[in-house]
Motif scaffolding. Sequence first.
Motif, short mmCIF file in Angstrom:
data_model
loop_
_atom_site.label_atom_id
_atom_site.label_comp_id
_atom_site.label_asym_id
_atom_site.label_seq_id
_atom_site.Cartn_x
_atom_site.Cartn_y
_atom_site.Cartn_z
N GLY A 1 99.12 -7.31 36.46
CA GLY A 1 99.02 -6.18 36.05
C GLY A 1 98.45 -5.29 36.81
O GLY A 1 97.50 -5.79 37.65
N TYR A 2 97.44 -4.32 35.51
CA TYR A 2 96.34 -3.70 36.09
C TYR A 2 95.03 -4.27 36.39
O TYR A 2 95.21 -5.35 36.08
CB TYR A 2 96.51 -2.52 34.84
CG TYR A 2 95.76 -2.38 33.68
CD1 TYR A 2 95.26 -2.72 33.39
CD2 TYR A 2 97.42 -2.96 32.60
CE1 TYR A 2 94.53 -2.81 32.39
CE2 TYR A 2 95.91 -3.37 31.61
CZ TYR A 2 95.24 -3.41 31.10
OH TYR A 2 94.22 -2.92 30.03
N LYS B 1 92.81 -6.11 33.88
CA LYS B 1 92.75 -7.83 33.55
C LYS B 1 91.82 -8.33 34.12
O LYS B 1 92.18 -9.59 34.22
CB LYS B 1 94.62 -7.71 33.85
CG LYS B 1 95.57 -7.17 33.44
CD LYS B 1 95.41 -7.47 31.01
CE LYS B 1 96.78 -6.87 31.02
NZ LYS B 1 96.34 -7.30 29.27
N ARG B 2 91.22 -7.81 35.18
CA ARG B 2 90.43 -8.29 35.47
C ARG B 2 89.45 -9.72 34.78
O ARG B 2 89.08 -9.87 36.02
CB ARG B 2 89.51 -7.33 36.59
CG ARG B 2 88.21 -7.81 37.37
CD ARG B 2 87.02 -7.18 37.64
NE ARG B 2 86.54 -7.62 38.70
CZ ARG B 2 85.79 -7.85 39.97
NH1 ARG B 2 86.50 -8.17 40.58
NH2 ARG B 2 84.64 -8.64 40.26
N VAL C 1 90.24 -11.49 32.56
CA VAL C 1 90.72 -12.84 32.59
C VAL C 1 90.39 -13.49 34.44
O VAL C 1 90.22 -14.57 34.11
CB VAL C 1 92.56 -12.70 33.13
CG1 VAL C 1 93.09 -14.10 32.63
CG2 VAL C 1 93.02 -11.31 31.82
N PHE D 1 101.12 -12.05 32.01
CA PHE D 1 101.01 -10.95 30.96
C PHE D 1 101.31 -9.69 31.36
O PHE D 1 100.76 -8.58 30.68
CB PHE D 1 99.11 -10.99 30.72
CG PHE D 1 98.66 -11.12 31.90
CD1 PHE D 1 97.44 -12.13 32.34
CD2 PHE D 1 98.20 -10.38 32.49
CE1 PHE D 1 96.78 -11.71 33.23
CE2 PHE D 1 97.59 -10.41 33.71
CZ PHE D 1 96.20 -11.45 33.74
#
Length: 137
Positions: free
Chosen positions: A46-47, A50-51, A53, A124
């Motif tokens: 993702g972008y 989303k770190r 996560v 995701f």
Amino acid sequence: QTLLPTATHMSRAQIPEDLLERSNAESQALRLRLVHGATVVFFSAGYSGKRFVFERAAALGIKSVVIEHPDSWARSLVDEGLVAKFVAVDMSRSSEEVFREAVGCIAGLGNDGITGQADAICTFVELSVALVARLCE
């Protein structure tokens, strides 16, 4: 293609379902113990937003494996200790080619001493859902 059950999977199979589903401190502690050390494949990072996560997964003791295009922002997460392994896959190819390469990468997990065999595969990224569903079969 058949993946062998992992230690997490075998441990989980011995625990009564109702114990895992209870909403109490004991069951939550059990769920946290089960996830610790599990290898989870994230197909597409993702972008960079989303770190969080990957930070949470690392805090839970999850060995995250990211399958993503070679120049992804997530590549640096290995050096930061948030991700156990980054697998570069050319996502510009056909979905069938990407699928076949991802299957090979996932089947090889656990052979390098960094991760175990895959306990879970997730995404995701909406565009990856169909491919991930196929990987989970």
